[in-house]
Design a protein around this motif. Structure first.
Motif, PDB file in Angstrom:
ATOM      1  N   VAL A  60       0.871  -1.176   0.000  1.00 34.48           N
ATOM      2  CA  VAL A  60       0.000   0.000   0.000  1.00 34.48           C
ATOM      3  C   VAL A  60       0.910   1.229   0.000  1.00 34.48           C
ATOM      4  O   VAL A  60       1.867   1.298   0.790  1.00 34.48           O
ATOM      5  CB  VAL A  60      -0.915   0.036   1.240  1.00 34.48           C
ATOM      6  N   VAL A  61       0.614   2.181  -0.878  1.00 36.07           N
ATOM      7  CA  VAL A  61       1.401   3.410  -0.941  1.00 36.07           C
ATOM      8  C   VAL A  61       0.863   4.378   0.109  1.00 36.07           C
ATOM      9  O   VAL A  61      -0.269   4.845   0.013  1.00 36.07           O
ATOM     10  CB  VAL A  61       1.337   4.053  -2.345  1.00 36.07           C
ATOM     11  N   LEU A  62       1.675   4.669   1.103  1.00 38.27           N
ATOM     12  CA  LEU A  62       1.302   5.612   2.162  1.00 38.27           C
ATOM     13  C   LEU A  62       1.714   7.038   1.820  1.00 38.27           C
ATOM     14  O   LEU A  62       1.023   7.997   2.152  1.00 38.27           O
ATOM     15  CB  LEU A  62       1.951   5.205   3.492  1.00 38.27           C
ATOM     16  N   GLU A  63       2.860   7.162   1.184  1.00 39.01           N
ATOM     17  CA  GLU A  63       3.348   8.458   0.710  1.00 39.01           C
ATOM     18  C   GLU A  63       4.115   8.211  -0.582  1.00 39.01           C
ATOM     19  O   GLU A  63       4.732   7.159  -0.762  1.00 39.01           O
ATOM     20  CB  GLU A  63       4.295   9.123   1.724  1.00 39.01           C
ATOM     21  N   GLY A  64       4.067   9.193  -1.496  1.00 41.08           N
ATOM     22  CA  GLY A  64       4.828   9.084  -2.730  1.00 41.08           C
ATOM     23  C   GLY A  64       4.058   8.440  -3.855  1.00 41.08           C
ATOM     24  O   GLY A  64       2.819   8.510  -3.910  1.00 41.08           O
ATOM     25  N   CYS A  65       4.778   7.736  -4.725  1.00 41.13           N
ATOM     26  CA  CYS A  65       4.176   7.199  -5.942  1.00 41.13           C
ATOM     27  C   CYS A  65       5.067   6.076  -6.475  1.00 41.13           C
ATOM     28  O   CYS A  65       6.294   6.154  -6.400  1.00 41.13           O
ATOM     29  CB  CYS A  65       4.068   8.326  -6.971  1.00 41.13           C
ATOM     30  N   VAL A  66       4.439   5.037  -7.030  1.00 43.64           N
ATOM     31  CA  VAL A  66       5.165   3.869  -7.540  1.00 43.64           C
ATOM     32  C   VAL A  66       4.731   3.613  -8.980  1.00 43.64           C
ATOM     33  O   VAL A  66       3.543   3.713  -9.303  1.00 43.64           O
ATOM     34  CB  VAL A  66       4.863   2.621  -6.680  1.00 43.64           C
ATOM     35  N   LYS A  67       5.695   3.303  -9.835  1.00 42.74           N
ATOM     36  CA  LYS A  67       5.349   2.926 -11.207  1.00 42.74           C
ATOM     37  C   LYS A  67       5.527   1.424 -11.378  1.00 42.74           C
ATOM     38  O   LYS A  67       6.464   0.822 -10.861  1.00 42.74           O
ATOM     39  CB  LYS A  67       6.199   3.684 -12.227  1.00 42.74           C
ATOM     40  N   LEU A  68       4.577   0.815 -12.075  1.00 46.83           N
ATOM     41  CA  LEU A  68       4.640  -0.589 -12.454  1.00 46.83           C
ATOM     42  C   LEU A  68       4.926  -0.640 -13.944  1.00 46.83           C
ATOM     43  O   LEU A  68       4.230   0.000 -14.728  1.00 46.83           O
ATOM     44  CB  LEU A  68       3.320  -1.289 -12.133  1.00 46.83           C
ATOM     45  N   PHE A  69       5.951  -1.384 -14.328  1.00 49.14           N
ATOM     46  CA  PHE A  69       6.384  -1.343 -15.718  1.00 49.14           C
ATOM     47  C   PHE A  69       6.939  -2.689 -16.166  1.00 49.14           C
ATOM     48  O   PHE A  69       7.273  -3.556 -15.348  1.00 49.14           O
ATOM     49  CB  PHE A  69       7.454  -0.252 -15.901  1.00 49.14           C
TER      50      PHE A  69
ATOM     51  N   ASP B  41      13.394  -0.376 -23.538  1.00 54.48           N
ATOM     52  CA  ASP B  41      12.674   0.743 -22.947  1.00 54.48           C
ATOM     53  C   ASP B  41      11.710   0.240 -21.871  1.00 54.48           C
ATOM     54  O   ASP B  41      11.527  -0.965 -21.682  1.00 54.48           O
ATOM     55  CB  ASP B  41      11.892   1.504 -24.020  1.00 54.48           C
ATOM     56  N   GLU B  42      11.088   1.184 -21.188  1.00 53.76           N
ATOM     57  CA  GLU B  42      10.073   0.862 -20.193  1.00 53.76           C
ATOM     58  C   GLU B  42       8.687   1.097 -20.766  1.00 53.76           C
ATOM     59  O   GLU B  42       8.434   2.141 -21.357  1.00 53.76           O
ATOM     60  CB  GLU B  42      10.229   1.733 -18.943  1.00 53.76           C
ATOM     61  N   ALA B  43       7.809   0.135 -20.586  1.00 49.12           N
ATOM     62  CA  ALA B  43       6.391   0.331 -20.881  1.00 49.12           C
ATOM     63  C   ALA B  43       5.680   0.414 -19.539  1.00 49.12           C
ATOM     64  O   ALA B  43       5.604  -0.580 -18.800  1.00 49.12           O
ATOM     65  CB  ALA B  43       5.846  -0.827 -21.718  1.00 49.12           C
TER      66      ALA B  43
ATOM     67  N   LYS C  27       5.176   8.530 -20.734  1.00 50.09           N
ATOM     68  CA  LYS C  27       5.252   7.071 -20.850  1.00 50.09           C
ATOM     69  C   LYS C  27       3.962   6.420 -20.386  1.00 50.09           C
ATOM     70  O   LYS C  27       3.473   5.461 -21.002  1.00 50.09           O
ATOM     71  CB  LYS C  27       6.425   6.537 -20.018  1.00 50.09           C
ATOM     72  N   HIS C  28       3.413   6.930 -19.284  1.00 48.07           N
ATOM     73  CA  HIS C  28       2.165   6.384 -18.759  1.00 48.07           C
ATOM     74  C   HIS C  28       1.037   6.512 -19.776  1.00 48.07           C
ATOM     75  O   HIS C  28       0.165   5.634 -19.867  1.00 48.07           O
ATOM     76  CB  HIS C  28       1.810   7.121 -17.467  1.00 48.07           C
ATOM     77  N   LEU C  29       1.056   7.596 -20.562  1.00 43.94           N
ATOM     78  CA  LEU C  29      -0.001   7.833 -21.552  1.00 43.94           C
ATOM     79  C   LEU C  29       0.338   7.250 -22.920  1.00 43.94           C
ATOM     80  O   LEU C  29      -0.425   7.431 -23.871  1.00 43.94           O
ATOM     81  CB  LEU C  29      -0.258   9.343 -21.672  1.00 43.94           C
ATOM     82  N   GLY C  30       1.473   6.560 -23.014  1.00 40.31           N
ATOM     83  CA  GLY C  30       1.832   5.898 -24.259  1.00 40.31           C
ATOM     84  C   GLY C  30       2.259   6.842 -25.363  1.00 40.31           C
ATOM     85  O   GLY C  30       1.906   6.637 -26.522  1.00 40.31           O
ATOM     86  N   MET C  31       3.036   7.874 -25.013  1.00 45.17           N
ATOM     87  CA  MET C  31       3.486   8.840 -26.017  1.00 45.17           C
ATOM     88  C   MET C  31       4.879   9.333 -25.675  1.00 45.17           C
ATOM     89  O   MET C  31       5.394   9.092 -24.578  1.00 45.17           O
ATOM     90  CB  MET C  31       2.505  10.020 -26.093  1.00 45.17           C
ATOM     91  N   GLN C  32       5.509  10.023 -26.626  1.00 44.98           N
ATOM     92  CA  GLN C  32       6.801  10.630 -26.403  1.00 44.98           C
ATOM     93  C   GLN C  32       6.632  11.957 -25.643  1.00 44.98           C
ATOM     94  O   GLN C  32       5.587  12.605 -25.746  1.00 44.98           O
ATOM     95  CB  GLN C  32       7.507  10.881 -27.729  1.00 44.98           C
ATOM     96  N   PRO C  33       7.668  12.394 -24.908  1.00 46.44           N
ATOM     97  CA  PRO C  33       7.553  13.669 -24.179  1.00 46.44           C
ATOM     98  C   PRO C  33       7.211  14.850 -25.077  1.00 46.44           C
ATOM     99  O   PRO C  33       6.442  15.732 -24.690  1.00 46.44           O
ATOM    100  CB  PRO C  33       8.945  13.829 -23.548  1.00 46.44           C
ATOM    101  N   GLU C  34       7.768  14.866 -26.304  1.00 47.72           N
ATOM    102  CA  GLU C  34       7.462  15.978 -27.201  1.00 47.72           C
ATOM    103  C   GLU C  34       5.999  15.959 -27.648  1.00 47.72           C
ATOM    104  O   GLU C  34       5.392  17.012 -27.896  1.00 47.72           O
ATOM    105  CB  GLU C  34       8.383  15.967 -28.426  1.00 47.72           C
ATOM    106  N   THR C  35       5.410  14.761 -27.730  1.00 45.70           N
ATOM    107  CA  THR C  35       3.982  14.666 -28.062  1.00 45.70           C
ATOM    108  C   THR C  35       3.133  15.197 -26.919  1.00 45.70           C
ATOM    109  O   THR C  35       2.120  15.871 -27.138  1.00 45.70           O
ATOM    110  CB  THR C  35       3.597  13.214 -28.376  1.00 45.70           C
ATOM    111  N   LEU C  36       3.552  14.915 -25.688  1.00 44.29           N
ATOM    112  CA  LEU C  36       2.855  15.468 -24.530  1.00 44.29           C
ATOM    113  C   LEU C  36       2.903  16.994 -24.559  1.00 44.29           C
ATOM    114  O   LEU C  36       1.889  17.660 -24.331  1.00 44.29           O
ATOM    115  CB  LEU C  36       3.483  14.941 -23.242  1.00 44.29           C
TER     116      LEU C  36
END
Length: 252
Positions: free
Chosen positions: A72-81, A88-90, A201-210
């Protein structure tokens, strides 16, 4: 001495898991995983759990590792990939404060299907699988509650896949921003909880596309300034996240 459904009586279950602060109990009781349970019941289930502080960018587990804990995340944030063939990371999911993850792997008594890493400095409640499962295995109500929780998570992942397949980048960005809003109408200012590269990455796009998508949204009264985004009309933002006209916009 035990009470209903084999849980110890109230007087025996007042101890919180090691490291849990008093103000964090409502967060645990609000988890869909424990829907309908009393505080004493939750404390009993979490009797062997402990809190761990994890620094940003640290790995929690790797894909294929034996699933010996869920979290359980009590503070912060975790990515699952997952790692792609290109190295690369998906990003499969980003787990914010107040949510749990890895329960399904624990219930399957198998291995983790994804890797997990800290997006930022985080505090996690680490729940060992074996004693937790021993406590719930003979309680049909608990099993059904947890199955419902995992089913909800599966629906969220299906919706995420649908978004990646069918929605334009502008729609995805609008939907992400809408998810950060607590308001339904009127204006709002939201803070991006993640680095923009991670959001992309979370939204499935490149940073420049964001960046291009955020620029296009400026014409709709949505203005990004660093990690803050000013939204002039939340209802309009929610409409933009669903509308069809952007799908032929040329912004991929």
């Amino acid at each position: 001495m035990t009470g209903l459904r084999g849980f110890p009586d109230r007087a025996e279950t007042t101890r919180r898991p090691h490291g849990i602060e008093e103000g964090e109990m409502p967060l645990l009781l609000g988890l869909s995983l424990f829907s309908g349970l009393m505080q004493d019941e939750v404390l009993h289930l979490l009797g062997e759990a402990r809190v761990a502080a994890e620094p940003a960018a640290s790995l929690l587990f790797l894909q294929g590792d034996p699933a010996r804990h869920f979290y359980v995340v009590l503070e912060g944030c975790v990515k699952l990939f997952r790692a792609t063939a290109q190295g690369d990371e998906a990003i499969i999911a980003v787990v914010p404060r107040g949510q749990s993850f890895a329960e399904a792997a624990v219930f399957e008594e198998g291995s983790y299907p994804v890797s997990a890493a800290m997006v930022e400095d985080s505090r996690l409640l680490c729940i060992p699988a074996e004693p937790f499962l021993e406590k719930v295995i003979n309680d049909r109500r608990l099993v059904m509650t947890m199955m419902a929780s995992m089913s909800k998570r599966l629906r969220q992942l299906v919706n995420q896949v649908e978004d990646l397949s069918l929605k334009s980048s502008v729609e995805r960005v609008a939907g992400y921003l809408a998810g950060l809003c607590t308001e339904e109408t009127g204006g709002a200012i939201v803070r991006l909880p993640l680095d923009k590269a991670v959001i992309a990455k979370h939204l499935g796009m490149q940073p420049e596309t964001l960046s291009r998508s955020l620029a296009r949204l400026r014409g709709q009264g949505i203005v990004a300034d660093g990690n803050s985004v000013r939204i002039s009309d939340v209802a309009e933002l929610r409409r933009l996240s669903r509308q069809e006209s952007y799908r032929q916009s040329g912004v991929a």
